[in-house]
Write a protein that holds these residues in place. Structure first.
Motif, PDB file in Angstrom:
ATOM      1  N   VAL A  51       0.853  -1.170   0.000  1.00  0.00           N
ATOM      2  CA  VAL A  51       0.000   0.000   0.000  1.00  0.00           C
ATOM      3  C   VAL A  51       0.895   1.227   0.000  1.00  0.00           C
ATOM      4  N   GLU A  52       0.794   2.030  -1.052  1.00  0.00           N
ATOM      5  CA  GLU A  52       1.602   3.239  -1.130  1.00  0.00           C
ATOM      6  C   GLU A  52       0.992   4.306  -0.228  1.00  0.00           C
ATOM      7  N   SER A  53       1.858   5.130   0.372  1.00  0.00           N
ATOM      8  CA  SER A  53       1.361   6.148   1.294  1.00  0.00           C
ATOM      9  C   SER A  53       0.493   7.183   0.592  1.00  0.00           C
ATOM     10  N   ARG A  54       0.636   7.358  -0.717  1.00  0.00           N
ATOM     11  CA  ARG A  54      -0.174   8.324  -1.449  1.00  0.00           C
ATOM     12  C   ARG A  54      -1.532   7.750  -1.831  1.00  0.00           C
ATOM     13  N   LYS A  55      -1.722   6.470  -1.725  1.00  0.00           N
ATOM     14  CA  LYS A  55      -2.955   5.818  -2.143  1.00  0.00           C
ATOM     15  C   LYS A  55      -4.067   6.119  -1.129  1.00  0.00           C
ATOM     16  N   PRO A  56      -5.228   6.599  -1.594  1.00  0.00           N
ATOM     17  CA  PRO A  56      -6.286   6.970  -0.658  1.00  0.00           C
ATOM     18  C   PRO A  56      -7.133   5.800  -0.170  1.00  0.00           C
ATOM     19  N   MET A  57      -6.916   4.592  -0.671  1.00  0.00           N
ATOM     20  CA  MET A  57      -7.728   3.439  -0.284  1.00  0.00           C
ATOM     21  C   MET A  57      -6.824   2.322   0.228  1.00  0.00           C
ATOM     22  N   THR A  58      -7.374   1.496   1.098  1.00  0.00           N
ATOM     23  CA  THR A  58      -6.713   0.290   1.568  1.00  0.00           C
ATOM     24  C   THR A  58      -7.790  -0.773   1.746  1.00  0.00           C
ATOM     25  N   LYS A  59      -7.391  -1.994   1.986  1.00  0.00           N
ATOM     26  CA  LYS A  59      -8.355  -3.069   2.233  1.00  0.00           C
ATOM     27  C   LYS A  59      -8.371  -3.377   3.717  1.00  0.00           C
ATOM     28  N   ALA A  60      -9.584  -3.630   4.223  1.00  0.00           N
ATOM     29  CA  ALA A  60      -9.758  -3.945   5.639  1.00  0.00           C
ATOM     30  C   ALA A  60     -10.920  -4.915   5.792  1.00  0.00           C
ATOM     31  N   VAL A  61     -10.869  -5.718   6.831  1.00  0.00           N
ATOM     32  CA  VAL A  61     -11.986  -6.595   7.167  1.00  0.00           C
ATOM     33  C   VAL A  61     -12.959  -5.773   8.009  1.00  0.00           C
ATOM     34  N   GLN A  62     -14.229  -5.761   7.597  1.00  0.00           N
ATOM     35  CA  GLN A  62     -15.265  -5.059   8.344  1.00  0.00           C
ATOM     36  C   GLN A  62     -16.469  -5.957   8.530  1.00  0.00           C
ATOM     37  N   ILE A  63     -17.237  -5.629   9.560  1.00  0.00           N
ATOM     38  CA  ILE A  63     -18.512  -6.307   9.801  1.00  0.00           C
ATOM     39  C   ILE A  63     -19.602  -5.238   9.873  1.00  0.00           C
ATOM     40  N   GLU A  64     -20.788  -5.581   9.386  1.00  0.00           N
ATOM     41  CA  GLU A  64     -21.921  -4.653   9.431  1.00  0.00           C
ATOM     42  C   GLU A  64     -23.004  -5.125  10.388  1.00  0.00           C
ATOM     43  N   MET A  65     -22.799  -6.322  10.960  1.00  0.00           N
ATOM     44  CA  MET A  65     -23.717  -6.867  11.945  1.00  0.00           C
ATOM     45  C   MET A  65     -22.971  -7.945  12.723  1.00  0.00           C
ATOM     46  N   ALA A  66     -23.480  -8.267  13.897  1.00  0.00           N
ATOM     47  CA  ALA A  66     -22.896  -9.344  14.691  1.00  0.00           C
ATOM     48  C   ALA A  66     -23.253 -10.677  14.051  1.00  0.00           C
ATOM     49  N   VAL A  71     -20.081 -12.914   8.447  1.00  0.00           N
ATOM     50  CA  VAL A  71     -20.327 -11.470   8.443  1.00  0.00           C
ATOM     51  C   VAL A  71     -19.073 -10.665   8.116  1.00  0.00           C
ATOM     52  N   MET A  72     -17.920 -11.312   8.120  1.00  0.00           N
ATOM     53  CA  MET A  72     -16.674 -10.606   7.812  1.00  0.00           C
ATOM     54  C   MET A  72     -16.572 -10.370   6.311  1.00  0.00           C
ATOM     55  N   GLN A  73     -16.247  -9.135   5.943  1.00  0.00           N
ATOM     56  CA  GLN A  73     -16.112  -8.768   4.541  1.00  0.00           C
ATOM     57  C   GLN A  73     -14.811  -8.015   4.350  1.00  0.00           C
ATOM     58  N   LEU A  74     -14.108  -8.315   3.270  1.00  0.00           N
ATOM     59  CA  LEU A  74     -12.929  -7.552   2.903  1.00  0.00           C
ATOM     60  C   LEU A  74     -13.403  -6.427   2.001  1.00  0.00           C
ATOM     61  N   VAL A  75     -13.197  -5.189   2.447  1.00  0.00           N
ATOM     62  CA  VAL A  75     -13.707  -4.039   1.716  1.00  0.00           C
ATOM     63  C   VAL A  75     -12.602  -3.009   1.505  1.00  0.00           C
ATOM     64  N   ALA A  76     -12.785  -2.193   0.491  1.00  0.00           N
ATOM     65  CA  ALA A  76     -11.894  -1.057   0.269  1.00  0.00           C
ATOM     66  C   ALA A  76     -12.387   0.090   1.142  1.00  0.00           C
ATOM     67  N   VAL A  77     -11.475   0.694   1.890  1.00  0.00           N
ATOM     68  CA  VAL A  77     -11.825   1.814   2.768  1.00  0.00           C
ATOM     69  C   VAL A  77     -10.904   2.988   2.488  1.00  0.00           C
ATOM     70  N   ASP A  78     -11.414   4.181   2.718  1.00  0.00           N
ATOM     71  CA  ASP A  78     -10.603   5.381   2.560  1.00  0.00           C
ATOM     72  C   ASP A  78      -9.473   5.382   3.579  1.00  0.00           C
ATOM     73  N   LEU A  79      -8.325   5.871   3.153  1.00  0.00           N
ATOM     74  CA  LEU A  79      -7.190   6.012   4.056  1.00  0.00           C
ATOM     75  C   LEU A  79      -6.581   7.394   3.823  1.00  0.00           C
ATOM     76  N   PRO A  80      -7.133   8.405   4.501  1.00  0.00           N
ATOM     77  CA  PRO A  80      -6.619   9.759   4.310  1.00  0.00           C
ATOM     78  C   PRO A  80      -5.225   9.907   4.919  1.00  0.00           C
ATOM     79  N   ARG A  81      -4.604  11.031   4.651  1.00  0.00           N
ATOM     80  CA  ARG A  81      -3.319  11.325   5.299  1.00  0.00           C
ATOM     81  C   ARG A  81      -3.539  11.312   6.803  1.00  0.00           C
ATOM     82  N   PRO A  82      -2.504  10.956   7.572  1.00  0.00           N
ATOM     83  CA  PRO A  82      -2.657  10.967   9.028  1.00  0.00           C
ATOM     84  C   PRO A  82      -3.017  12.363   9.543  1.00  0.00           C
ATOM     85  N   ALA A  83      -3.935  12.424  10.474  1.00  0.00           N
ATOM     86  CA  ALA A  83      -4.318  13.676  11.127  1.00  0.00           C
ATOM     87  C   ALA A  83      -3.199  14.087  12.079  1.00  0.00           C
ATOM     88  N   PRO A  84      -3.237  15.301  12.590  1.00  0.00           N
ATOM     89  CA  PRO A  84      -2.230  15.689  13.584  1.00  0.00           C
ATOM     90  C   PRO A  84      -2.192  14.689  14.740  1.00  0.00           C
TER      91      PRO A  84
END
Length: 184
Positions: A51-66, A71-84
């Motif tokens: 994952v390049e640091s300039r890339k705004p997306m990454t993949k993560a496992v997320q759940i939308e319900m118990a 229920v585990m899904q691999l999804v693309a999520v936004d990855l903004p620059r680190p906040a202060p």
């Protein structure tokens, strides 16, 4: 889960962990290791998580319900620059813990959608304004959340991470952080 398959973790002791080890397109390999006091140590090694640091997306496992592992899904999520006060970590190893199954199953309620996982190790890729003592290229680990460690990369408060010495590999670091703060 869109082509994803759950990795098999042998043995009855690990059956509860099986639901939390997800492999998609060569992303992860779940392993186990004997550790402190013969406790079984679990970790997931992320391979090809480029994952390049300039890339705004990454993949993560997320759940939308118990629920179960389905229920585990691999999804693309936004990855903004680190906040202060934050750093971006390209994660190379993720600790797997029973609490992860408690979050997924609803035993310990989480707000949905939610990530999973509380501990990981990796390499700092970027630092937010005001971060001192950490720089791109530093090897770090964390073990006290927030939830969301099951990801290729993530932003996290710099105060949550510690540098790991060259004598400790990433898998060991990822598997020891939460264990190290748990009282017996």
């Amino acid at each position: 889960m869109g082509g994803a398959s759950i990795l098999e973790i042998a043995g009855e002791t690990e059956r509860a962990m099986e639901a939390n080890a997800l492999r998609v397109g060569g992303l992860g390999i779940c392993r186990y290791r004997l550790g402190f006091s013969s406790d079984l140590r679990h970790y997931m090694t992320l391979k090809n998580a480029n994952v390049e640091s300039r890339k705004p997306m990454t993949k993560a496992v997320q759940i939308e319900m118990a629920g179960g592992p389905e229920v585990m899904q691999l999804v693309a999520v936004d990855l903004p620059r680190p906040a202060p006060g934050e750093v971006r970590i390209r994660q190379t190893a993720i600790g797997l813990n029973y609490i992860d199954t408690y979050h997924r199953s609803g035993l310990y309620p989480v707000k949905f959608p939610s990530g999973l996982g509380l501990e990981a190790a990796g390499v700092v890729e970027d630092v937010g304004q005001g971060v001192a003592g950490l720089k791109a290229g530093d090897r770090v680990a964390y073990g006290n959340g927030p939830i969301g460690a099951y990801a290729q990369a993530r932003n996290i408060a710099a105060a949550q991470v510690v540098k790991i010495p060259a004598t400790i590999d990433d898998q060991t670091a990822a598997g020891m952080m939460l264990k190290g703060i748990t009282a017996r």
